[in-house]
Design a protein around this motif. Structure first.
Motif, short mmCIF file in Angstrom:
data_model
loop_
_atom_site.label_atom_id
_atom_site.label_comp_id
_atom_site.label_asym_id
_atom_site.label_seq_id
_atom_site.Cartn_x
_atom_site.Cartn_y
_atom_site.Cartn_z
N HIS A 67 -5.55 -5.35 -1.07
CA HIS A 67 -4.97 -6.39 -0.21
C HIS A 67 -4.10 -5.74 0.88
O HIS A 67 -4.13 -6.14 2.04
N ALA A 68 -3.31 -4.74 0.47
CA ALA A 68 -2.41 -4.07 1.42
C ALA A 68 -3.18 -3.27 2.47
O ALA A 68 -2.79 -3.21 3.64
N ILE A 69 -4.28 -2.66 2.07
CA ILE A 69 -5.10 -1.92 3.03
C ILE A 69 -5.66 -2.88 4.08
O ILE A 69 -5.67 -2.58 5.28
N GLY A 70 -6.11 -4.06 3.63
CA GLY A 70 -6.61 -5.05 4.58
C GLY A 70 -5.53 -5.50 5.54
O GLY A 70 -5.79 -5.65 6.75
N TYR A 71 -4.32 -5.70 5.04
CA TYR A 71 -3.20 -6.09 5.90
C TYR A 71 -2.90 -4.99 6.91
O TYR A 71 -2.77 -5.24 8.12
N ALA A 72 -2.77 -3.76 6.42
CA ALA A 72 -2.41 -2.63 7.29
C ALA A 72 -3.45 -2.42 8.39
O ALA A 72 -3.11 -2.16 9.55
N ASN A 73 -4.73 -2.52 8.04
CA ASN A 73 -5.78 -2.34 9.04
C ASN A 73 -5.74 -3.43 10.12
O ASN A 73 -5.92 -3.14 11.31
N GLU A 74 -5.48 -4.66 9.69
CA GLU A 74 -5.43 -5.76 10.65
C GLU A 74 -4.18 -5.68 11.52
O GLU A 74 -4.23 -5.95 12.73
N ALA A 75 -3.04 -5.30 10.93
CA ALA A 75 -1.78 -5.28 11.66
C ALA A 75 -1.54 -3.98 12.41
O ALA A 75 -0.59 -3.88 13.20
N HIS A 76 -2.38 -2.96 12.15
CA HIS A 76 -2.22 -1.64 12.76
C HIS A 76 -0.85 -1.05 12.44
O HIS A 76 -0.15 -0.50 13.30
N ILE A 77 -0.48 -1.17 11.16
CA ILE A 77 0.77 -0.62 10.64
C ILE A 77 0.39 0.40 9.56
O ILE A 77 -0.51 0.15 8.76
N PRO A 78 1.07 1.56 9.51
CA PRO A 78 0.69 2.60 8.53
C PRO A 78 0.74 2.09 7.10
O PRO A 78 1.66 1.36 6.71
N TYR A 79 -0.25 2.49 6.32
CA TYR A 79 -0.28 2.20 4.89
C TYR A 79 0.24 3.42 4.14
O TYR A 79 -0.20 4.55 4.40
N THR A 80 1.20 3.23 3.23
CA THR A 80 1.72 4.34 2.44
C THR A 80 1.80 3.94 0.97
O THR A 80 1.62 2.77 0.61
N ARG A 81 2.12 4.93 0.13
CA ARG A 81 2.32 4.68 -1.30
C ARG A 81 3.76 5.05 -1.66
O ARG A 81 4.02 6.17 -2.10
N PRO A 82 4.72 4.15 -1.50
CA PRO A 82 6.12 4.47 -1.78
C PRO A 82 6.44 4.57 -3.27
O PRO A 82 7.50 5.03 -3.64
N PHE A 83 5.54 4.12 -4.11
CA PHE A 83 5.69 4.37 -5.54
C PHE A 83 4.31 4.35 -6.18
O PHE A 83 3.35 3.82 -5.60
N VAL A 84 4.22 4.95 -7.33
CA VAL A 84 2.96 5.04 -8.06
C VAL A 84 3.17 4.52 -9.47
O VAL A 84 4.30 4.49 -9.98
#
Length: 468
Positions: free
Chosen positions: A284-301
């Motif tokens: 879901h977050a990847i889809g948001y980031a791609n649409e919004a052109h905002i970097p996708y990161t993993r701040p926690f695992v």
């Protein structure tokens, strides 16, 4: 919840059965079992508790010692199964996925015939045993299965292993899937279509709602044609389905990308980064980031080797503990950042509240929360898919009760369903404050349905809108 897998082969099927069931481990963490049939040796069965170790570890011995040309298996969060039954139908094994709301009524009716049931903990009846008893009320398996589907209030899919073949029956309204795979020396039936791909099968087709088939090494025969009404659970795509799963031809991973895109199109903030709560929030977050052109990161695992799903333990204090301990922050990716986090849903609020506290303690400036589905108002009465057994466990119900000053009836709850209404906005803001989010914006029901992309009348959305 739970998952099913069955295989028939011209040769031994245990290898396929073992790994096919193992590929359903994301659907259950408490009980698992295998049952096989061999023409010379007859039936064999094994059931293990898998709460403290995975399926593959517990069933390694059986994978080498069991033999048969037909077999079924399951992983379950509830009752021990498959069970082996001897009746006027002969000996058979049965495994089920679903929920029976009127079990007490059915049990009382059957008990009148001087039979009995084994009680589980807290006086409950093993629902798979109850389904077997219902089937045994009729003269043959086809009549028995259709009778069970007719009288059960809830949902029930099943696999039945007999010396002549495996019966596969999808629940009456297709709330859970059953997919049929084929390879040169046999066939399989599986909750998850991806579970057989690495075993050499290719997809033959999905069963329709209420459809019943029997399969043996020579083929698959339809015994009861599918009905024309479907209500497949939308939560399969939002959360429960594995990323490689496909239901009704719709990819789980692709649907989640579209879900995230829909969230981004309606949003009005510009965070520094977008992240998904592992694991189901990631796509879901990847889809948001791609649409919004905002970097996708993993701040926690998520520490996956030992911590199970946070909603599995029975006691709330255990849920809180696991929600806190299994997520590990990466401070360098959090400090001084405005974060937008996407999770699949907010049910009780336990995990997201803990996650938000982690992020702020690790130096985040802002934490904006975007659930991938609408607010959940109704505990699932069909499949336990909303991860809550009572409406009052839901954060929405608790907040509405606070706003109304008393527990709200369903007609009052419906006033909170419209995302454009004042009551919805008040509820949303109260949840935001209680959970300590910087901002909160849920997915809209219409956007979520559009992200699936099939006829809305074929989707079950009960946990969000109460529509049966």
């Amino acid at each position: 919840m739970g998952g099913l897998f069955g295989a028939v082969s011209k040769d031994d099927c245990v290898f396929d059965l073992f790994f096919g069931v193992d590929y359903h481990s994301h659907l259950g963490t408490r009980r698992a079992g295998l049952a096989v049939y061999d023409e010379r040796e007859g039936f064999d069965k094994a059931i293990h508790n898998i709460e403290n170790s995975p399926f593959r570890t517990k069933f390694t011995k059986e994978s080498n010692s069991m033999h048969g040309t037909m077999g079924i298996g399951c992983i379950s969060d509830y009752e021990a199964q498959p069970i082996l039954v001897r009746s006027h139908h002969g000996t058979f094994a049965i495994a089920t996925v679903g929920k029976i709301n009127n079990s007490d009524e059915i049990v009382e009716e059957i008990i009148k015939q001087n039979t009995h049931f084994f009680e589980m903990q807290h006086g409950e009846i093993n629902q798979t045993e109850l389904v077997a008893a219902i089937i045994n009320q009729k003269e043959n398996f086809i009549e028995g299965i259709t009778y069970a589907q007719k009288i059960i209030d809830g949902s029930m899919s099943m696999l039945i292993l007999t010396p002549k073949g495996i019966y596969a029956a999808r629940d009456r309204y297709g709330r859970t899937p059953i997919s049929i795979g084929k390879k040169p020396d046999g066939y399989c039936a599986s909750f998850e279509s991806f579970a057989y791909l690495n075993l050499g099968y290719e997809q033959l087709r999905e069963l329709g709602p209420g459809e019943v088939v029997v399969m043996n090494k020579d083929g698959v025969k339809t015994l009861v044609s599918p009905g024309d009404k479907m209500r497949i659970c939308t939560f399969l795509w939002i959360y429960y389905g594995y990323p490689s799963s496909t239901y009704e031809g719709i990819s789980v991973e692709h649907m989640r990308y579209k879900c995230g895109e829909a969230l981004a199109k309606r949003d009005n903030i510009t965070p520094d980064v977008v992240a998904g709560v592992p694991d189901s929030g990631i796509a879901h977050a990847i889809g948001y980031a791609n649409e919004a052109h905002i970097p996708y990161t993993r701040p926690f695992v998520k520490y996956t080797p030992t911590w199970p799903r946070s909603f599995m333990p029975t006691h709330q204090n255990k849920r809180n503990l696991i929600a806190k301990m299994k997520l590990l922050p990466i401070k360098d990716l959090i400090e001084d950042k405005r974060l937008l986090m996407i999770d699949d849903s907010i049910v009780r609020g336990t995990q997201l509240r803990e996650t938000t506290e982690y992020l702020f303690q690790s130096g985040a400036k802002e934490v904006h929360i975007r659930p991938a589905c609408p607010p959940i108002f109704f505990a699932c009465k069909y499949l336990n898919f909303s991860r809550s057994t009572s409406d009052m466990e839901l954060i929405t119900r608790r907040v509405v009760e606070k706003l109304e000053g008393k527990p709200a009836a369903d007609d009052v709850i419906k006033e909170y369903l419209d995302p454009d209404s004042e009551k919805y906005q008040r509820m949303n803001e109260e949840i935001r404050k209680e959970q300590n989010f910087t901002t909160l914006r849920y997915q809209r029901l219409d956007d979520m349905i559009n992200s699936v992309g099939i006829d809305p009348d074929k989707l079950c959305t009960y946990c969000w809108d109460g529509r049966e």
